[in-house]
Design a protein around this motif. Sequence first.
Motif, mmCIF file in Angstrom:
data_model
loop_
_atom_site.group_PDB
_atom_site.id
_atom_site.type_symbol
_atom_site.label_atom_id
_atom_site.label_comp_id
_atom_site.label_asym_id
_atom_site.label_seq_id
_atom_site.Cartn_x
_atom_site.Cartn_y
_atom_site.Cartn_z
ATOM 1 N N CYS A 132 25.263 43.256 44.690
ATOM 2 C CA CYS A 132 26.321 42.427 44.100
ATOM 3 C C CYS A 132 25.963 41.995 42.676
ATOM 4 C CB CYS A 132 26.564 41.217 44.997
ATOM 5 S SG CYS A 132 27.868 40.109 44.380
ATOM 6 N N THR A 175 24.569 34.826 45.935
ATOM 7 C CA THR A 175 24.794 35.630 47.124
ATOM 8 C C THR A 175 23.571 36.495 47.371
ATOM 9 O OG1 THR A 175 26.216 37.285 48.178
ATOM 10 C CG2 THR A 175 25.891 37.464 45.803
ATOM 11 N N ARG A 176 23.367 36.857 48.632
ATOM 12 C CA ARG A 176 22.257 37.721 49.016
ATOM 13 C C ARG A 176 22.730 39.156 49.245
ATOM 14 N NH1 ARG A 176 17.180 35.592 48.159
ATOM 15 N NH2 ARG A 176 17.181 33.346 48.666
ATOM 16 N N GLN A 177 23.991 39.419 49.004
ATOM 17 C CA GLN A 177 24.544 40.745 49.253
ATOM 18 C C GLN A 177 23.856 41.757 48.331
ATOM 19 O OE1 GLN A 177 26.739 41.667 51.560
ATOM 20 N NE2 GLN A 177 26.692 43.816 50.914
ATOM 21 N N CYS A 230 30.500 42.624 46.663
ATOM 22 C CA CYS A 230 30.391 41.173 46.872
ATOM 23 C C CYS A 230 31.346 40.758 47.994
ATOM 24 C CB CYS A 230 30.719 40.432 45.584
ATOM 25 S SG CYS A 230 29.567 40.794 44.226
ATOM 26 N N PRO A 231 30.912 39.941 48.935
ATOM 27 C CA PRO A 231 31.758 39.588 50.090
ATOM 28 C C PRO A 231 32.936 38.715 49.706
ATOM 29 C CG PRO A 231 29.731 38.302 50.119
ATOM 30 C CD PRO A 231 29.582 39.302 49.008
#
Length: 273
Positions: free
Chosen positions: A60, A55-57, A169-170
């Motif tokens: 996270c 993930t790019r969040q 985290c999404p």
Amino acid sequence: MNWGIFEGLLSGVNKYSTAFGRIWLSLVFIFRVMVYLVAAEHVWSDDNKDFDCNTRQPGCSNVCFDEFFPVSHVRLWALQLILVTCPSLLVVMHVAYRKAREKKHREAVGEGGARLYLDPSKKRGGLWWTYVFSLVFKAGVDAAFLYVFHSFYPKYTLPPVVKCHVAPCPNVVDCFISKPSEKNIFTLFMVVTTAICILLNLVELAYLVSKRCHEYLVARRSRAPHKGYPSDFATSSCKQDDLLLDNLIFLGSDTHPPVLPDHPQDHMKKTVL
């Protein structure tokens, strides 16, 4: 680090330990301390940097790393080794205190006076209890850290992939641990050596306690009167040579026999053995 001072401390601990204690000391400082300093720190040096999540969040990866690695292995091992080795140094300091006290006593009473300790390094009195306490403390610390490691990392192993779903985290993301197989090998190695150290501490504790019980029973048996005999006879039994004279034995008396005259048959009854 001053290795000269470190070597002096190790030699002092080894000097005042039993055979089991020397084996424990070798196991700790060769298979635990040296492995920790030479290999383990390098293996875990990149654990945060190489912990990747798909993930790019922002944030996270850091949050997921903290979720699965609340305390680093190397920091737990460092704290464990410090707590495990301190009781052995306590024994060395106790012996040093005894020697200093004996030296002051000799200066006060002179060389011909009585001594406080026949051997300041002999495990008697308070030093015996200090040594026993050190064994119990070391075994307890190692057992507690094994439990802590198992609580943080079940079965003492790390999976290659972990799933994380904590904010920010999404959604559920996959995170990959760096060099999991190598870390598992070192973790299991440290766990096995820790278990062996606990076993050595318990064996040494049983040896010291059984030895002290044996000495107590021997001393008690030597002080007890002969079983089945009156106390006055038990007291005089060690002087049986006083009751025998050549081939004569004097009955009914515990006192020394009188000097025999020229014709003993006129004065006392004799029994030929």
